[in-house]
Write a protein that holds these residues in place. Sequence first.
Motif, PDB file in Angstrom:
ATOM      1  N   CYS A   3       0.889   4.900   1.341  1.00  0.00           N
ATOM      2  CA  CYS A   3       0.260   5.719   2.370  1.00  0.00           C
ATOM      3  C   CYS A   3       0.794   7.138   2.244  1.00  0.00           C
ATOM      4  O   CYS A   3       2.010   7.344   2.238  1.00  0.00           O
ATOM      5  CB  CYS A   3       0.581   5.195   3.762  1.00  0.00           C
ATOM      6  SG  CYS A   3       0.059   3.499   4.049  1.00  0.00           S
TER       7      CYS A   3
ATOM      8  N   LEU B 219      -0.117  -2.150   7.372  1.00  0.00           N
ATOM      9  CA  LEU B 219      -1.100  -1.099   7.131  1.00  0.00           C
ATOM     10  C   LEU B 219      -1.914  -0.769   8.378  1.00  0.00           C
ATOM     11  O   LEU B 219      -2.142   0.401   8.678  1.00  0.00           O
ATOM     12  CB  LEU B 219      -2.036  -1.479   5.984  1.00  0.00           C
ATOM     13  CG  LEU B 219      -3.089  -0.428   5.639  1.00  0.00           C
ATOM     14  CD1 LEU B 219      -2.440   0.897   5.236  1.00  0.00           C
ATOM     15  CD2 LEU B 219      -4.011  -0.951   4.550  1.00  0.00           C
TER      16      LEU B 219
ATOM     17  N   GLU C 182       3.901  -3.031   3.506  1.00  0.00           N
ATOM     18  CA  GLU C 182       3.306  -4.343   3.235  1.00  0.00           C
ATOM     19  C   GLU C 182       1.939  -4.407   3.909  1.00  0.00           C
ATOM     20  O   GLU C 182       1.660  -3.668   4.858  1.00  0.00           O
ATOM     21  CB  GLU C 182       4.220  -5.446   3.756  1.00  0.00           C
ATOM     22  CG  GLU C 182       5.586  -5.489   3.081  1.00  0.00           C
ATOM     23  CD  GLU C 182       5.510  -5.746   1.583  1.00  0.00           C
ATOM     24  OE1 GLU C 182       4.558  -6.438   1.136  1.00  0.00           O
ATOM     25  OE2 GLU C 182       6.390  -5.257   0.858  1.00  0.00           O
ATOM     26  N   ASP C 183       1.116  -5.309   3.430  1.00  0.00           N
ATOM     27  CA  ASP C 183      -0.241  -5.457   3.951  1.00  0.00           C
ATOM     28  C   ASP C 183      -0.260  -5.595   5.471  1.00  0.00           C
ATOM     29  O   ASP C 183      -1.105  -5.016   6.143  1.00  0.00           O
ATOM     30  CB  ASP C 183      -0.926  -6.667   3.316  1.00  0.00           C
ATOM     31  CG  ASP C 183      -1.098  -6.525   1.806  1.00  0.00           C
ATOM     32  OD1 ASP C 183      -0.452  -5.645   1.192  1.00  0.00           O
ATOM     33  OD2 ASP C 183      -1.868  -7.309   1.235  1.00  0.00           O
TER      34      ASP C 183
ATOM     35  N   GLU D 127       1.442  -1.454  -6.507  1.00  0.00           N
ATOM     36  CA  GLU D 127       2.131  -2.609  -7.065  1.00  0.00           C
ATOM     37  C   GLU D 127       3.504  -2.167  -7.532  1.00  0.00           C
ATOM     38  O   GLU D 127       3.626  -1.205  -8.309  1.00  0.00           O
ATOM     39  CB  GLU D 127       1.325  -3.160  -8.229  1.00  0.00           C
ATOM     40  CG  GLU D 127       1.931  -4.354  -8.891  1.00  0.00           C
ATOM     41  CD  GLU D 127       1.094  -4.862 -10.051  1.00  0.00           C
ATOM     42  OE1 GLU D 127       1.649  -5.569 -10.905  1.00  0.00           O
ATOM     43  OE2 GLU D 127      -0.114  -4.540 -10.121  1.00  0.00           O
TER      44      GLU D 127
ATOM     45  N   TYR E  25       0.823  -1.198   0.000  1.00  0.00           N
ATOM     46  CA  TYR E  25       0.000   0.000   0.000  1.00  0.00           C
ATOM     47  C   TYR E  25       0.858   1.249   0.000  1.00  0.00           C
ATOM     48  O   TYR E  25       1.908   1.282   0.641  1.00  0.00           O
ATOM     49  CB  TYR E  25      -0.909   0.039   1.236  1.00  0.00           C
ATOM     50  CG  TYR E  25      -1.992  -0.990   1.187  1.00  0.00           C
ATOM     51  CD1 TYR E  25      -3.210  -0.695   0.588  1.00  0.00           C
ATOM     52  CD2 TYR E  25      -1.805  -2.250   1.736  1.00  0.00           C
ATOM     53  CE1 TYR E  25      -4.212  -1.645   0.533  1.00  0.00           C
ATOM     54  CE2 TYR E  25      -2.805  -3.207   1.682  1.00  0.00           C
ATOM     55  CZ  TYR E  25      -4.004  -2.894   1.087  1.00  0.00           C
ATOM     56  OH  TYR E  25      -4.990  -3.831   1.025  1.00  0.00           O
TER      57      TYR E  25
ATOM     58  N   VAL F 172      -3.748   3.863  -0.854  1.00  0.00           N
ATOM     59  CA  VAL F 172      -4.143   3.207  -2.103  1.00  0.00           C
ATOM     60  C   VAL F 172      -3.315   1.938  -2.277  1.00  0.00           C
ATOM     61  O   VAL F 172      -2.169   1.866  -1.834  1.00  0.00           O
ATOM     62  CB  VAL F 172      -3.969   4.115  -3.342  1.00  0.00           C
ATOM     63  CG1 VAL F 172      -4.925   5.288  -3.297  1.00  0.00           C
ATOM     64  CG2 VAL F 172      -2.549   4.597  -3.489  1.00  0.00           C
ATOM     65  N   LYS F 173      -3.917   0.959  -2.899  1.00  0.00           N
ATOM     66  CA  LYS F 173      -3.221  -0.285  -3.216  1.00  0.00           C
ATOM     67  C   LYS F 173      -2.127   0.058  -4.221  1.00  0.00           C
ATOM     68  O   LYS F 173      -2.345   0.810  -5.155  1.00  0.00           O
ATOM     69  CB  LYS F 173      -4.210  -1.293  -3.779  1.00  0.00           C
ATOM     70  CG  LYS F 173      -3.659  -2.657  -3.949  1.00  0.00           C
ATOM     71  CD  LYS F 173      -3.663  -3.421  -2.649  1.00  0.00           C
ATOM     72  CE  LYS F 173      -3.321  -4.873  -2.915  1.00  0.00           C
ATOM     73  NZ  LYS F 173      -2.678  -5.502  -1.801  1.00  0.00           N
TER      74      LYS F 173
ATOM     75  N   TYR G 216       5.533   3.279   1.502  1.00  0.00           N
ATOM     76  CA  TYR G 216       4.937   2.063   0.940  1.00  0.00           C
ATOM     77  C   TYR G 216       5.110   0.975   1.981  1.00  0.00           C
ATOM     78  O   TYR G 216       6.227   0.746   2.447  1.00  0.00           O
ATOM     79  CB  TYR G 216       5.627   1.675  -0.372  1.00  0.00           C
ATOM     80  CG  TYR G 216       5.314   2.636  -1.484  1.00  0.00           C
ATOM     81  CD1 TYR G 216       4.265   2.385  -2.357  1.00  0.00           C
ATOM     82  CD2 TYR G 216       6.045   3.806  -1.637  1.00  0.00           C
ATOM     83  CE1 TYR G 216       3.961   3.277  -3.378  1.00  0.00           C
ATOM     84  CE2 TYR G 216       5.747   4.699  -2.652  1.00  0.00           C
ATOM     85  CZ  TYR G 216       4.706   4.436  -3.513  1.00  0.00           C
ATOM     86  OH  TYR G 216       4.406   5.323  -4.525  1.00  0.00           O
TER      87      TYR G 216
END
Length: 95
Positions: free
Chosen positions: A4, A66, A62-63, A93, A2, A90-91, A60
């Motif tokens: 942030c 979050l 990791e899940d 990649e 993600y 936001v997600k 950024y």
Amino acid sequence: MYRCEIVSNKSVEDDIKEALEQYIPGILYTTIPLAYGRGGDDYKLGTSTWPETNFVLVTYVEDKDLSMVKAVIKGTKEKFNREGIKLFVVKAEEL
């Protein structure tokens, strides 16, 4: 992963960074030290009329991290309830 974005009053920048580093060891981030604008009914323009300023922190995570970012911002908002502190997520990649 993600992305942030934290947009906040400059006065709480150190508090936010310290909390993120404390609760997410090894977190990497970039700050934009001065951000001007309007949020709600308040201006942050760095002028004699509107002297306050904001900063932007982008990280950024990791899940698994979050929820901790959200908790840090929630706690900071509760501690400094009169300062503008926003978190946008936001997600992402990595390509």
